[in-house]
Design a protein around this motif. Structure first.
Motif, PDB file in Angstrom:
ATOM      1  N   ASN A 244     -33.505 -16.835  20.099  1.00 57.57           N
ATOM      2  CA  ASN A 244     -33.659 -18.277  19.839  1.00 57.57           C
ATOM      3  C   ASN A 244     -34.886 -18.842  20.586  1.00 57.57           C
ATOM      4  N   GLY A 245     -35.789 -17.965  20.983  1.00 57.87           N
ATOM      5  CA  GLY A 245     -37.000 -18.441  21.646  1.00 57.87           C
ATOM      6  C   GLY A 245     -36.947 -18.294  23.150  1.00 57.87           C
ATOM      7  N   HIS A 246     -35.747 -18.199  23.726  1.00 56.65           N
ATOM      8  CA  HIS A 246     -35.673 -17.922  25.167  1.00 56.65           C
ATOM      9  C   HIS A 246     -34.570 -16.934  25.534  1.00 56.65           C
ATOM     10  N   ARG A 247     -33.699 -16.622  24.580  1.00 57.89           N
ATOM     11  CA  ARG A 247     -32.698 -15.574  24.813  1.00 57.89           C
ATOM     12  C   ARG A 247     -32.634 -14.655  23.606  1.00 57.89           C
ATOM     13  N   ALA A 248     -32.556 -13.352  23.857  1.00 54.42           N
ATOM     14  CA  ALA A 248     -32.324 -12.394  22.777  1.00 54.42           C
ATOM     15  C   ALA A 248     -30.814 -12.264  22.591  1.00 54.42           C
ATOM     16  N   SER A 249     -30.368 -12.128  21.346  1.00 50.22           N
ATOM     17  CA  SER A 249     -28.919 -11.991  21.133  1.00 50.22           C
ATOM     18  C   SER A 249     -28.568 -10.724  20.365  1.00 50.22           C
ATOM     19  N   GLY A 250     -29.557  -9.914  20.026  1.00 55.15           N
ATOM     20  CA  GLY A 250     -29.237  -8.654  19.354  1.00 55.15           C
ATOM     21  C   GLY A 250     -30.445  -8.046  18.686  1.00 55.15           C
ATOM     22  N   VAL A 251     -30.174  -6.978  17.928  1.00 55.65           N
ATOM     23  CA  VAL A 251     -31.257  -6.300  17.202  1.00 55.65           C
ATOM     24  C   VAL A 251     -30.808  -5.994  15.782  1.00 55.65           C
ATOM     25  N   VAL A 252     -31.782  -6.017  14.872  1.00 54.20           N
ATOM     26  CA  VAL A 252     -31.520  -5.662  13.468  1.00 54.20           C
ATOM     27  C   VAL A 252     -31.939  -4.209  13.293  1.00 54.20           C
ATOM     28  N   VAL A 253     -30.989  -3.377  12.859  1.00 54.33           N
ATOM     29  CA  VAL A 253     -31.223  -1.936  12.838  1.00 54.33           C
ATOM     30  C   VAL A 253     -31.032  -1.372  11.436  1.00 54.33           C
ATOM     31  N   GLU A 254     -31.982  -0.547  11.004  1.00 54.23           N
ATOM     32  CA  GLU A 254     -31.813   0.167   9.736  1.00 54.23           C
ATOM     33  C   GLU A 254     -31.392   1.605  10.029  1.00 54.23           C
ATOM     34  N   ASP A 255     -30.278   2.002   9.422  1.00 54.13           N
ATOM     35  CA  ASP A 255     -29.850   3.396   9.534  1.00 54.13           C
ATOM     36  C   ASP A 255     -30.677   4.196   8.521  1.00 54.13           C
ATOM     37  N   LEU A 256     -31.546   5.062   9.019  1.00 55.57           N
ATOM     38  CA  LEU A 256     -32.469   5.753   8.105  1.00 55.57           C
ATOM     39  C   LEU A 256     -31.775   6.838   7.291  1.00 55.57           C
ATOM     40  N   ARG A 257     -30.530   7.174   7.636  1.00 48.84           N
ATOM     41  CA  ARG A 257     -29.794   8.153   6.822  1.00 48.84           C
ATOM     42  C   ARG A 257     -29.248   7.491   5.559  1.00 48.84           C
ATOM     43  N   THR A 258     -28.763   6.237   5.725  1.00 50.12           N
ATOM     44  CA  THR A 258     -28.083   5.570   4.604  1.00 50.12           C
ATOM     45  C   THR A 258     -28.915   4.433   4.016  1.00 50.12           C
ATOM     46  N   GLY A 259     -29.890   3.948   4.765  1.00 51.67           N
ATOM     47  CA  GLY A 259     -30.685   2.805   4.310  1.00 51.67           C
ATOM     48  C   GLY A 259     -30.002   1.470   4.562  1.00 51.67           C
ATOM     49  N   THR A 260     -28.824   1.475   5.178  1.00 49.66           N
ATOM     50  CA  THR A 260     -28.133   0.195   5.428  1.00 49.66           C
ATOM     51  C   THR A 260     -28.676  -0.468   6.703  1.00 49.66           C
ATOM     52  N   THR A 261     -28.672  -1.804   6.661  1.00 44.52           N
ATOM     53  CA  THR A 261     -29.182  -2.568   7.806  1.00 44.52           C
ATOM     54  C   THR A 261     -28.049  -3.399   8.393  1.00 44.52           C
ATOM     55  N   THR A 262     -27.907  -3.329   9.713  1.00 41.96           N
ATOM     56  CA  THR A 262     -26.862  -4.100  10.390  1.00 41.96           C
ATOM     57  C   THR A 262     -27.467  -4.781  11.623  1.00 41.96           C
ATOM     58  N   THR A 263     -26.713  -5.730  12.181  1.00 42.51           N
ATOM     59  CA  THR A 263     -27.160  -6.386  13.416  1.00 42.51           C
ATOM     60  C   THR A 263     -26.195  -6.021  14.528  1.00 42.51           C
ATOM     61  N   LEU A 264     -26.740  -5.592  15.656  1.00 42.33           N
ATOM     62  CA  LEU A 264     -25.905  -5.339  16.833  1.00 42.33           C
ATOM     63  C   LEU A 264     -26.084  -6.511  17.788  1.00 42.33           C
ATOM     64  N   ASP A 265     -24.993  -7.178  18.133  1.00 38.50           N
ATOM     65  CA  ASP A 265     -25.065  -8.254  19.125  1.00 38.50           C
ATOM     66  C   ASP A 265     -25.234  -7.635  20.504  1.00 38.50           C
ATOM     67  N   ALA A 266     -26.091  -8.227  21.308  1.00 36.14           N
ATOM     68  CA  ALA A 266     -26.328  -7.652  22.642  1.00 36.14           C
ATOM     69  C   ALA A 266     -26.545  -8.763  23.661  1.00 36.14           C
ATOM     70  N   ASP A 267     -26.185  -8.466  24.919  1.00 35.97           N
ATOM     71  CA  ASP A 267     -26.401  -9.426  26.010  1.00 35.97           C
ATOM     72  C   ASP A 267     -27.815  -9.301  26.584  1.00 35.97           C
ATOM     73  N   ALA A 268     -28.446  -8.164  26.347  1.00 36.24           N
ATOM     74  CA  ALA A 268     -29.843  -7.980  26.768  1.00 36.24           C
ATOM     75  C   ALA A 268     -30.476  -6.952  25.839  1.00 36.24           C
ATOM     76  N   VAL A 269     -31.774  -7.105  25.624  1.00 32.84           N
ATOM     77  CA  VAL A 269     -32.500  -6.169  24.749  1.00 32.84           C
ATOM     78  C   VAL A 269     -33.694  -5.618  25.530  1.00 32.84           C
ATOM     79  N   ILE A 270     -33.835  -4.299  25.469  1.00 29.87           N
ATOM     80  CA  ILE A 270     -34.974  -3.645  26.130  1.00 29.87           C
ATOM     81  C   ILE A 270     -35.801  -2.945  25.052  1.00 29.87           C
ATOM     82  N   ILE A 271     -37.086  -3.233  25.035  1.00 33.34           N
ATOM     83  CA  ILE A 271     -37.952  -2.589  24.048  1.00 33.34           C
ATOM     84  C   ILE A 271     -38.858  -1.610  24.781  1.00 33.34           C
ATOM     85  N   ALA A 272     -38.620  -0.324  24.515  1.00 31.03           N
ATOM     86  CA  ALA A 272     -39.422   0.749  25.140  1.00 31.03           C
ATOM     87  C   ALA A 272     -39.826   1.706  24.028  1.00 31.03           C
TER      88      ALA A 272
END
Ligand code: FAD
Length: 522
Positions: A244-272
């Motif tokens: 929301n501009g100051h807090r991350a609340s999750g990530v949008v993930v595509e499962d490359l085996r099935t092609g389905t996309t889901t959102t995982l809610d998270a309390d913190a997100v780390i991008i490495a």
């Protein structure tokens, strides 16, 4: 904050792994879900490919890591076939070029060799494992020395650092003597010494090289309670961070085996997710600080290969020493490295890191008719790593107007060496000639590798002491303006360095992870 906070980590390389380990060890209620776009290569997740004994299995693991250049395996990795074009070539084994030339390829101006690995363990499944400490101006000035030293030690423990690997190799010792003699004018801090590496010495004298399996440690040991709070999902591509501009609340993930996309809610997100794909993901998520992708640095590298001269070596060792060394090495034919030495950086006096790898064979096919083919005393591959001084002009520019092969905003890398770096290239080339001549005869002349070859890309999400437009993250690696969105990797290094960067990035990650673990517990 929930009582069982969820941390989403994007990328399973050494830095994502360090975050997972430190957060789970320090916070007894946290859960970590780690997403990796590439496949798992080895039964134990993240093991170094260099430890695979079978040459075919090793070659397959490397090819599987090559994303859009993964040959026959590509479609099984969820990558559309359209990207293959005639004349496409592969970068270093286990890596793929960003600018591979096919549909959806990134673009490079002056940085042709930019490459990445896409697999569980990231580049950390393929790396050389050299982990010298940064010194002087290579370090960041807003972390004090006492804390810095402790962070480096913590990172060395995670990586299983060995400061004296192959120290008992008589040939390795003779190489150090010859270099010390040649470079007698260098200060004490730049005396030739063994190169610190990440790995575990084995009884047969070889090394089991560190991959992210080592960093994850108990997280992937089914017998450890920590493993119940860790979930590693391969072939899972993160397309966006939800925020929301100051807090991350999750990530949008595509499962490359099935092609389905889901959102995982998270309390913190780390991008490495490496120095180009991490800023790309931030950009795709609408997080676009001015310094994002800019201030790109790496290590210009001047390399050569030398056939070791018997006469020079016999001043320090005997034929019998060599026979014993050859016999020992023949028990472990899969790993050609037999000794690792270096001449370290000294601020102001030796602004280079020289890496000297001793091996039985050269890293390329030498014509059997070459006078130094099958050199009984072996070969040294030497490389001077140089500094690139950060400039806002160097870096990646992202655009929504063109998508890459994954459907992400594409990017163009612009990069140039300035007169300052070119002068140091000349200096390093002269030093390399001296080093090579002290040890033997050149079978490959000193040359500057194409830009991007170091694979040590830094600066594109640099950390800074203040939010002044020249950095992306604060001193605890949080994206400026965000409480719980953290970035990790070599991209955070804001300084001009000459040493291999993973140890420094891991020390920075340990700092960020400790802070996060404490905040999640609060
Ligand atoms: P990486 O290891 O690059 O891992 C990032 C991961 O993120 C990748 O697996 C990628 O697939 C994944 N990812 C990217 N985007 C997404 C997404 N959207 N969703 C999910 N996953 C994603 N360094 C040294 O210090 N010393 C050395 O001797 C050395 N030698 C090297 C030799 C080679 C051949 C190579 C290839 C590298 C070498 N390096 C060395 C560099 C070192 O490996 C890197 O510094 C280190 O791996 C960086 O760790 P990382 O976790 O930040 O990123």
């Amino acid at each position: 904050m929930s009582s069982h906070p969820v941390v989403a980590i994007v990328g399973s390389g050494p830095i994502g792994a360090a975050y997972a380990r430190v957060v789970l060890e320090r916070n007894p209620s946290a859960r970590v879900v780690m997403f990796e776009a590439g496949p798992q290569l080895t039964e134990v997740p993240g093991e170094s490919v260099r430890n695979i004994a079978d040459p075919d299995a090793k070659a397959r693991a490397r090819e599987l890591s090559q994303g859009p250049q993964a040959g026959t395996h590509r479609e099984s990795l969820g990558i559309p076939a359209a990207v293959v074009v005639e004349g496409m070539f592969t970068a270093r084994q286990g890596t793929h070029l960003f600018d591979f030339g096919g549909a959806g390829s990134a673009h490079t101006h002056g940085f042709p060799a930019a490459a990445a690995s896409t697999n569980v363990g990231g580049q950390g499944a393929h790396w050389t494992c050299a982990i010298p400490r940064p010194s002087g101006g290579e370090k960041v000035d807003f972390i004090d020395d006492a804390e810095w030293d402790e962070l480096i030690e913590a990172a060395e423990q995670l990586l299983h650092a060995q400061s004296a690997a192959f120290a008992d190799s008589p040939i390795g010792g003779a190489i150090r003597f010859l270099l010390a003699e040649e470079f007698a004018e260098l200060p004490e801090s730049s005396r030739p010494s063994t190169l610190p590496v990440a790995g575990d010495p084995q009884p047969d004298g070889s090394i089991r090289w560190t991959g992210t399996d080592t960093v994850l440690g108990p997280l992937i040991d089914p017998g450890s309670p920590l493993s119940t709070r860790f979930d590693l999902r391969d072939l899972s591509f993160v397309r966006a961070v939800v925020h929301n501009g100051h807090r991350a609340s999750g990530v949008v993930v595509e499962d490359l085996r099935t092609g389905t996309t889901t959102t995982l809610d998270a309390d913190a997100v780390i991008i490495a997710a490496d120095a180009f794909r991490s800023p790309q993901l931030l950009w795709a998520s609408g997080i676009r600080p001015a310094a994002l992708g800019r201030y790109l640095t790496e290590h210009p590298v001047v390399i050569s290969t030398v056939a070791v001269d018997a006469e020079k070596m016999l001043r320090f060792v005997t034929e019998g020493d060599l026979d014993r060394e050859l016999a020992r090495r023949s028990t472990n034919p899969t790993d050609p490295v037999a000794a690792v030495n270096r001449i370290p950086y000294t601020e102001g006096e030796h602004p280079f890191s020289l890496q000297v790898m001793y091996a039985e064979s050269p890293p390329f096919q030498l014509d059997p008719a070459h006078p130094h083919a099958d050199n009984r005393w072996g070969y040294v591959n030497m490389g001077y790593g140089l500094r690139k001084h950060p400039r806002v002009e160097d870096g990646a520019t992202f655009t929504d107007a063109e998508l890459d092969y994954r459907g992400m905003p594409n990017f163009t890398i612009d990069y140039e060496l300035t007169d300052r770096e070119l002068a140091e290239v000349d200096e390093a080339t002269t030093l390399l000639r001296r080093a090579g001549s002290a040890l033997g005869t050149f079978v490959a002349e000193p040359r500057l590798l194409p830009n991007g070859s170091s694979l040590h890309y830094q600066g594109t999400m640099r950390m800074g002491a203040a939010d002044d437009g020249t950095s992306v993250a604060d001193p605890y690696s949080r994206v400026w303006g965000f409480e719980n969105l953290i970035v990790g990797g070599n991209a955070l290094i804001p300084t001009a360095t000459s040493m291999n960067p993973t140890l420094m990035s891991m020390a920075i990650a340990v700092r960020g992870a400790r802070r996060l673990a404490a905040e999640l517990g609060a």
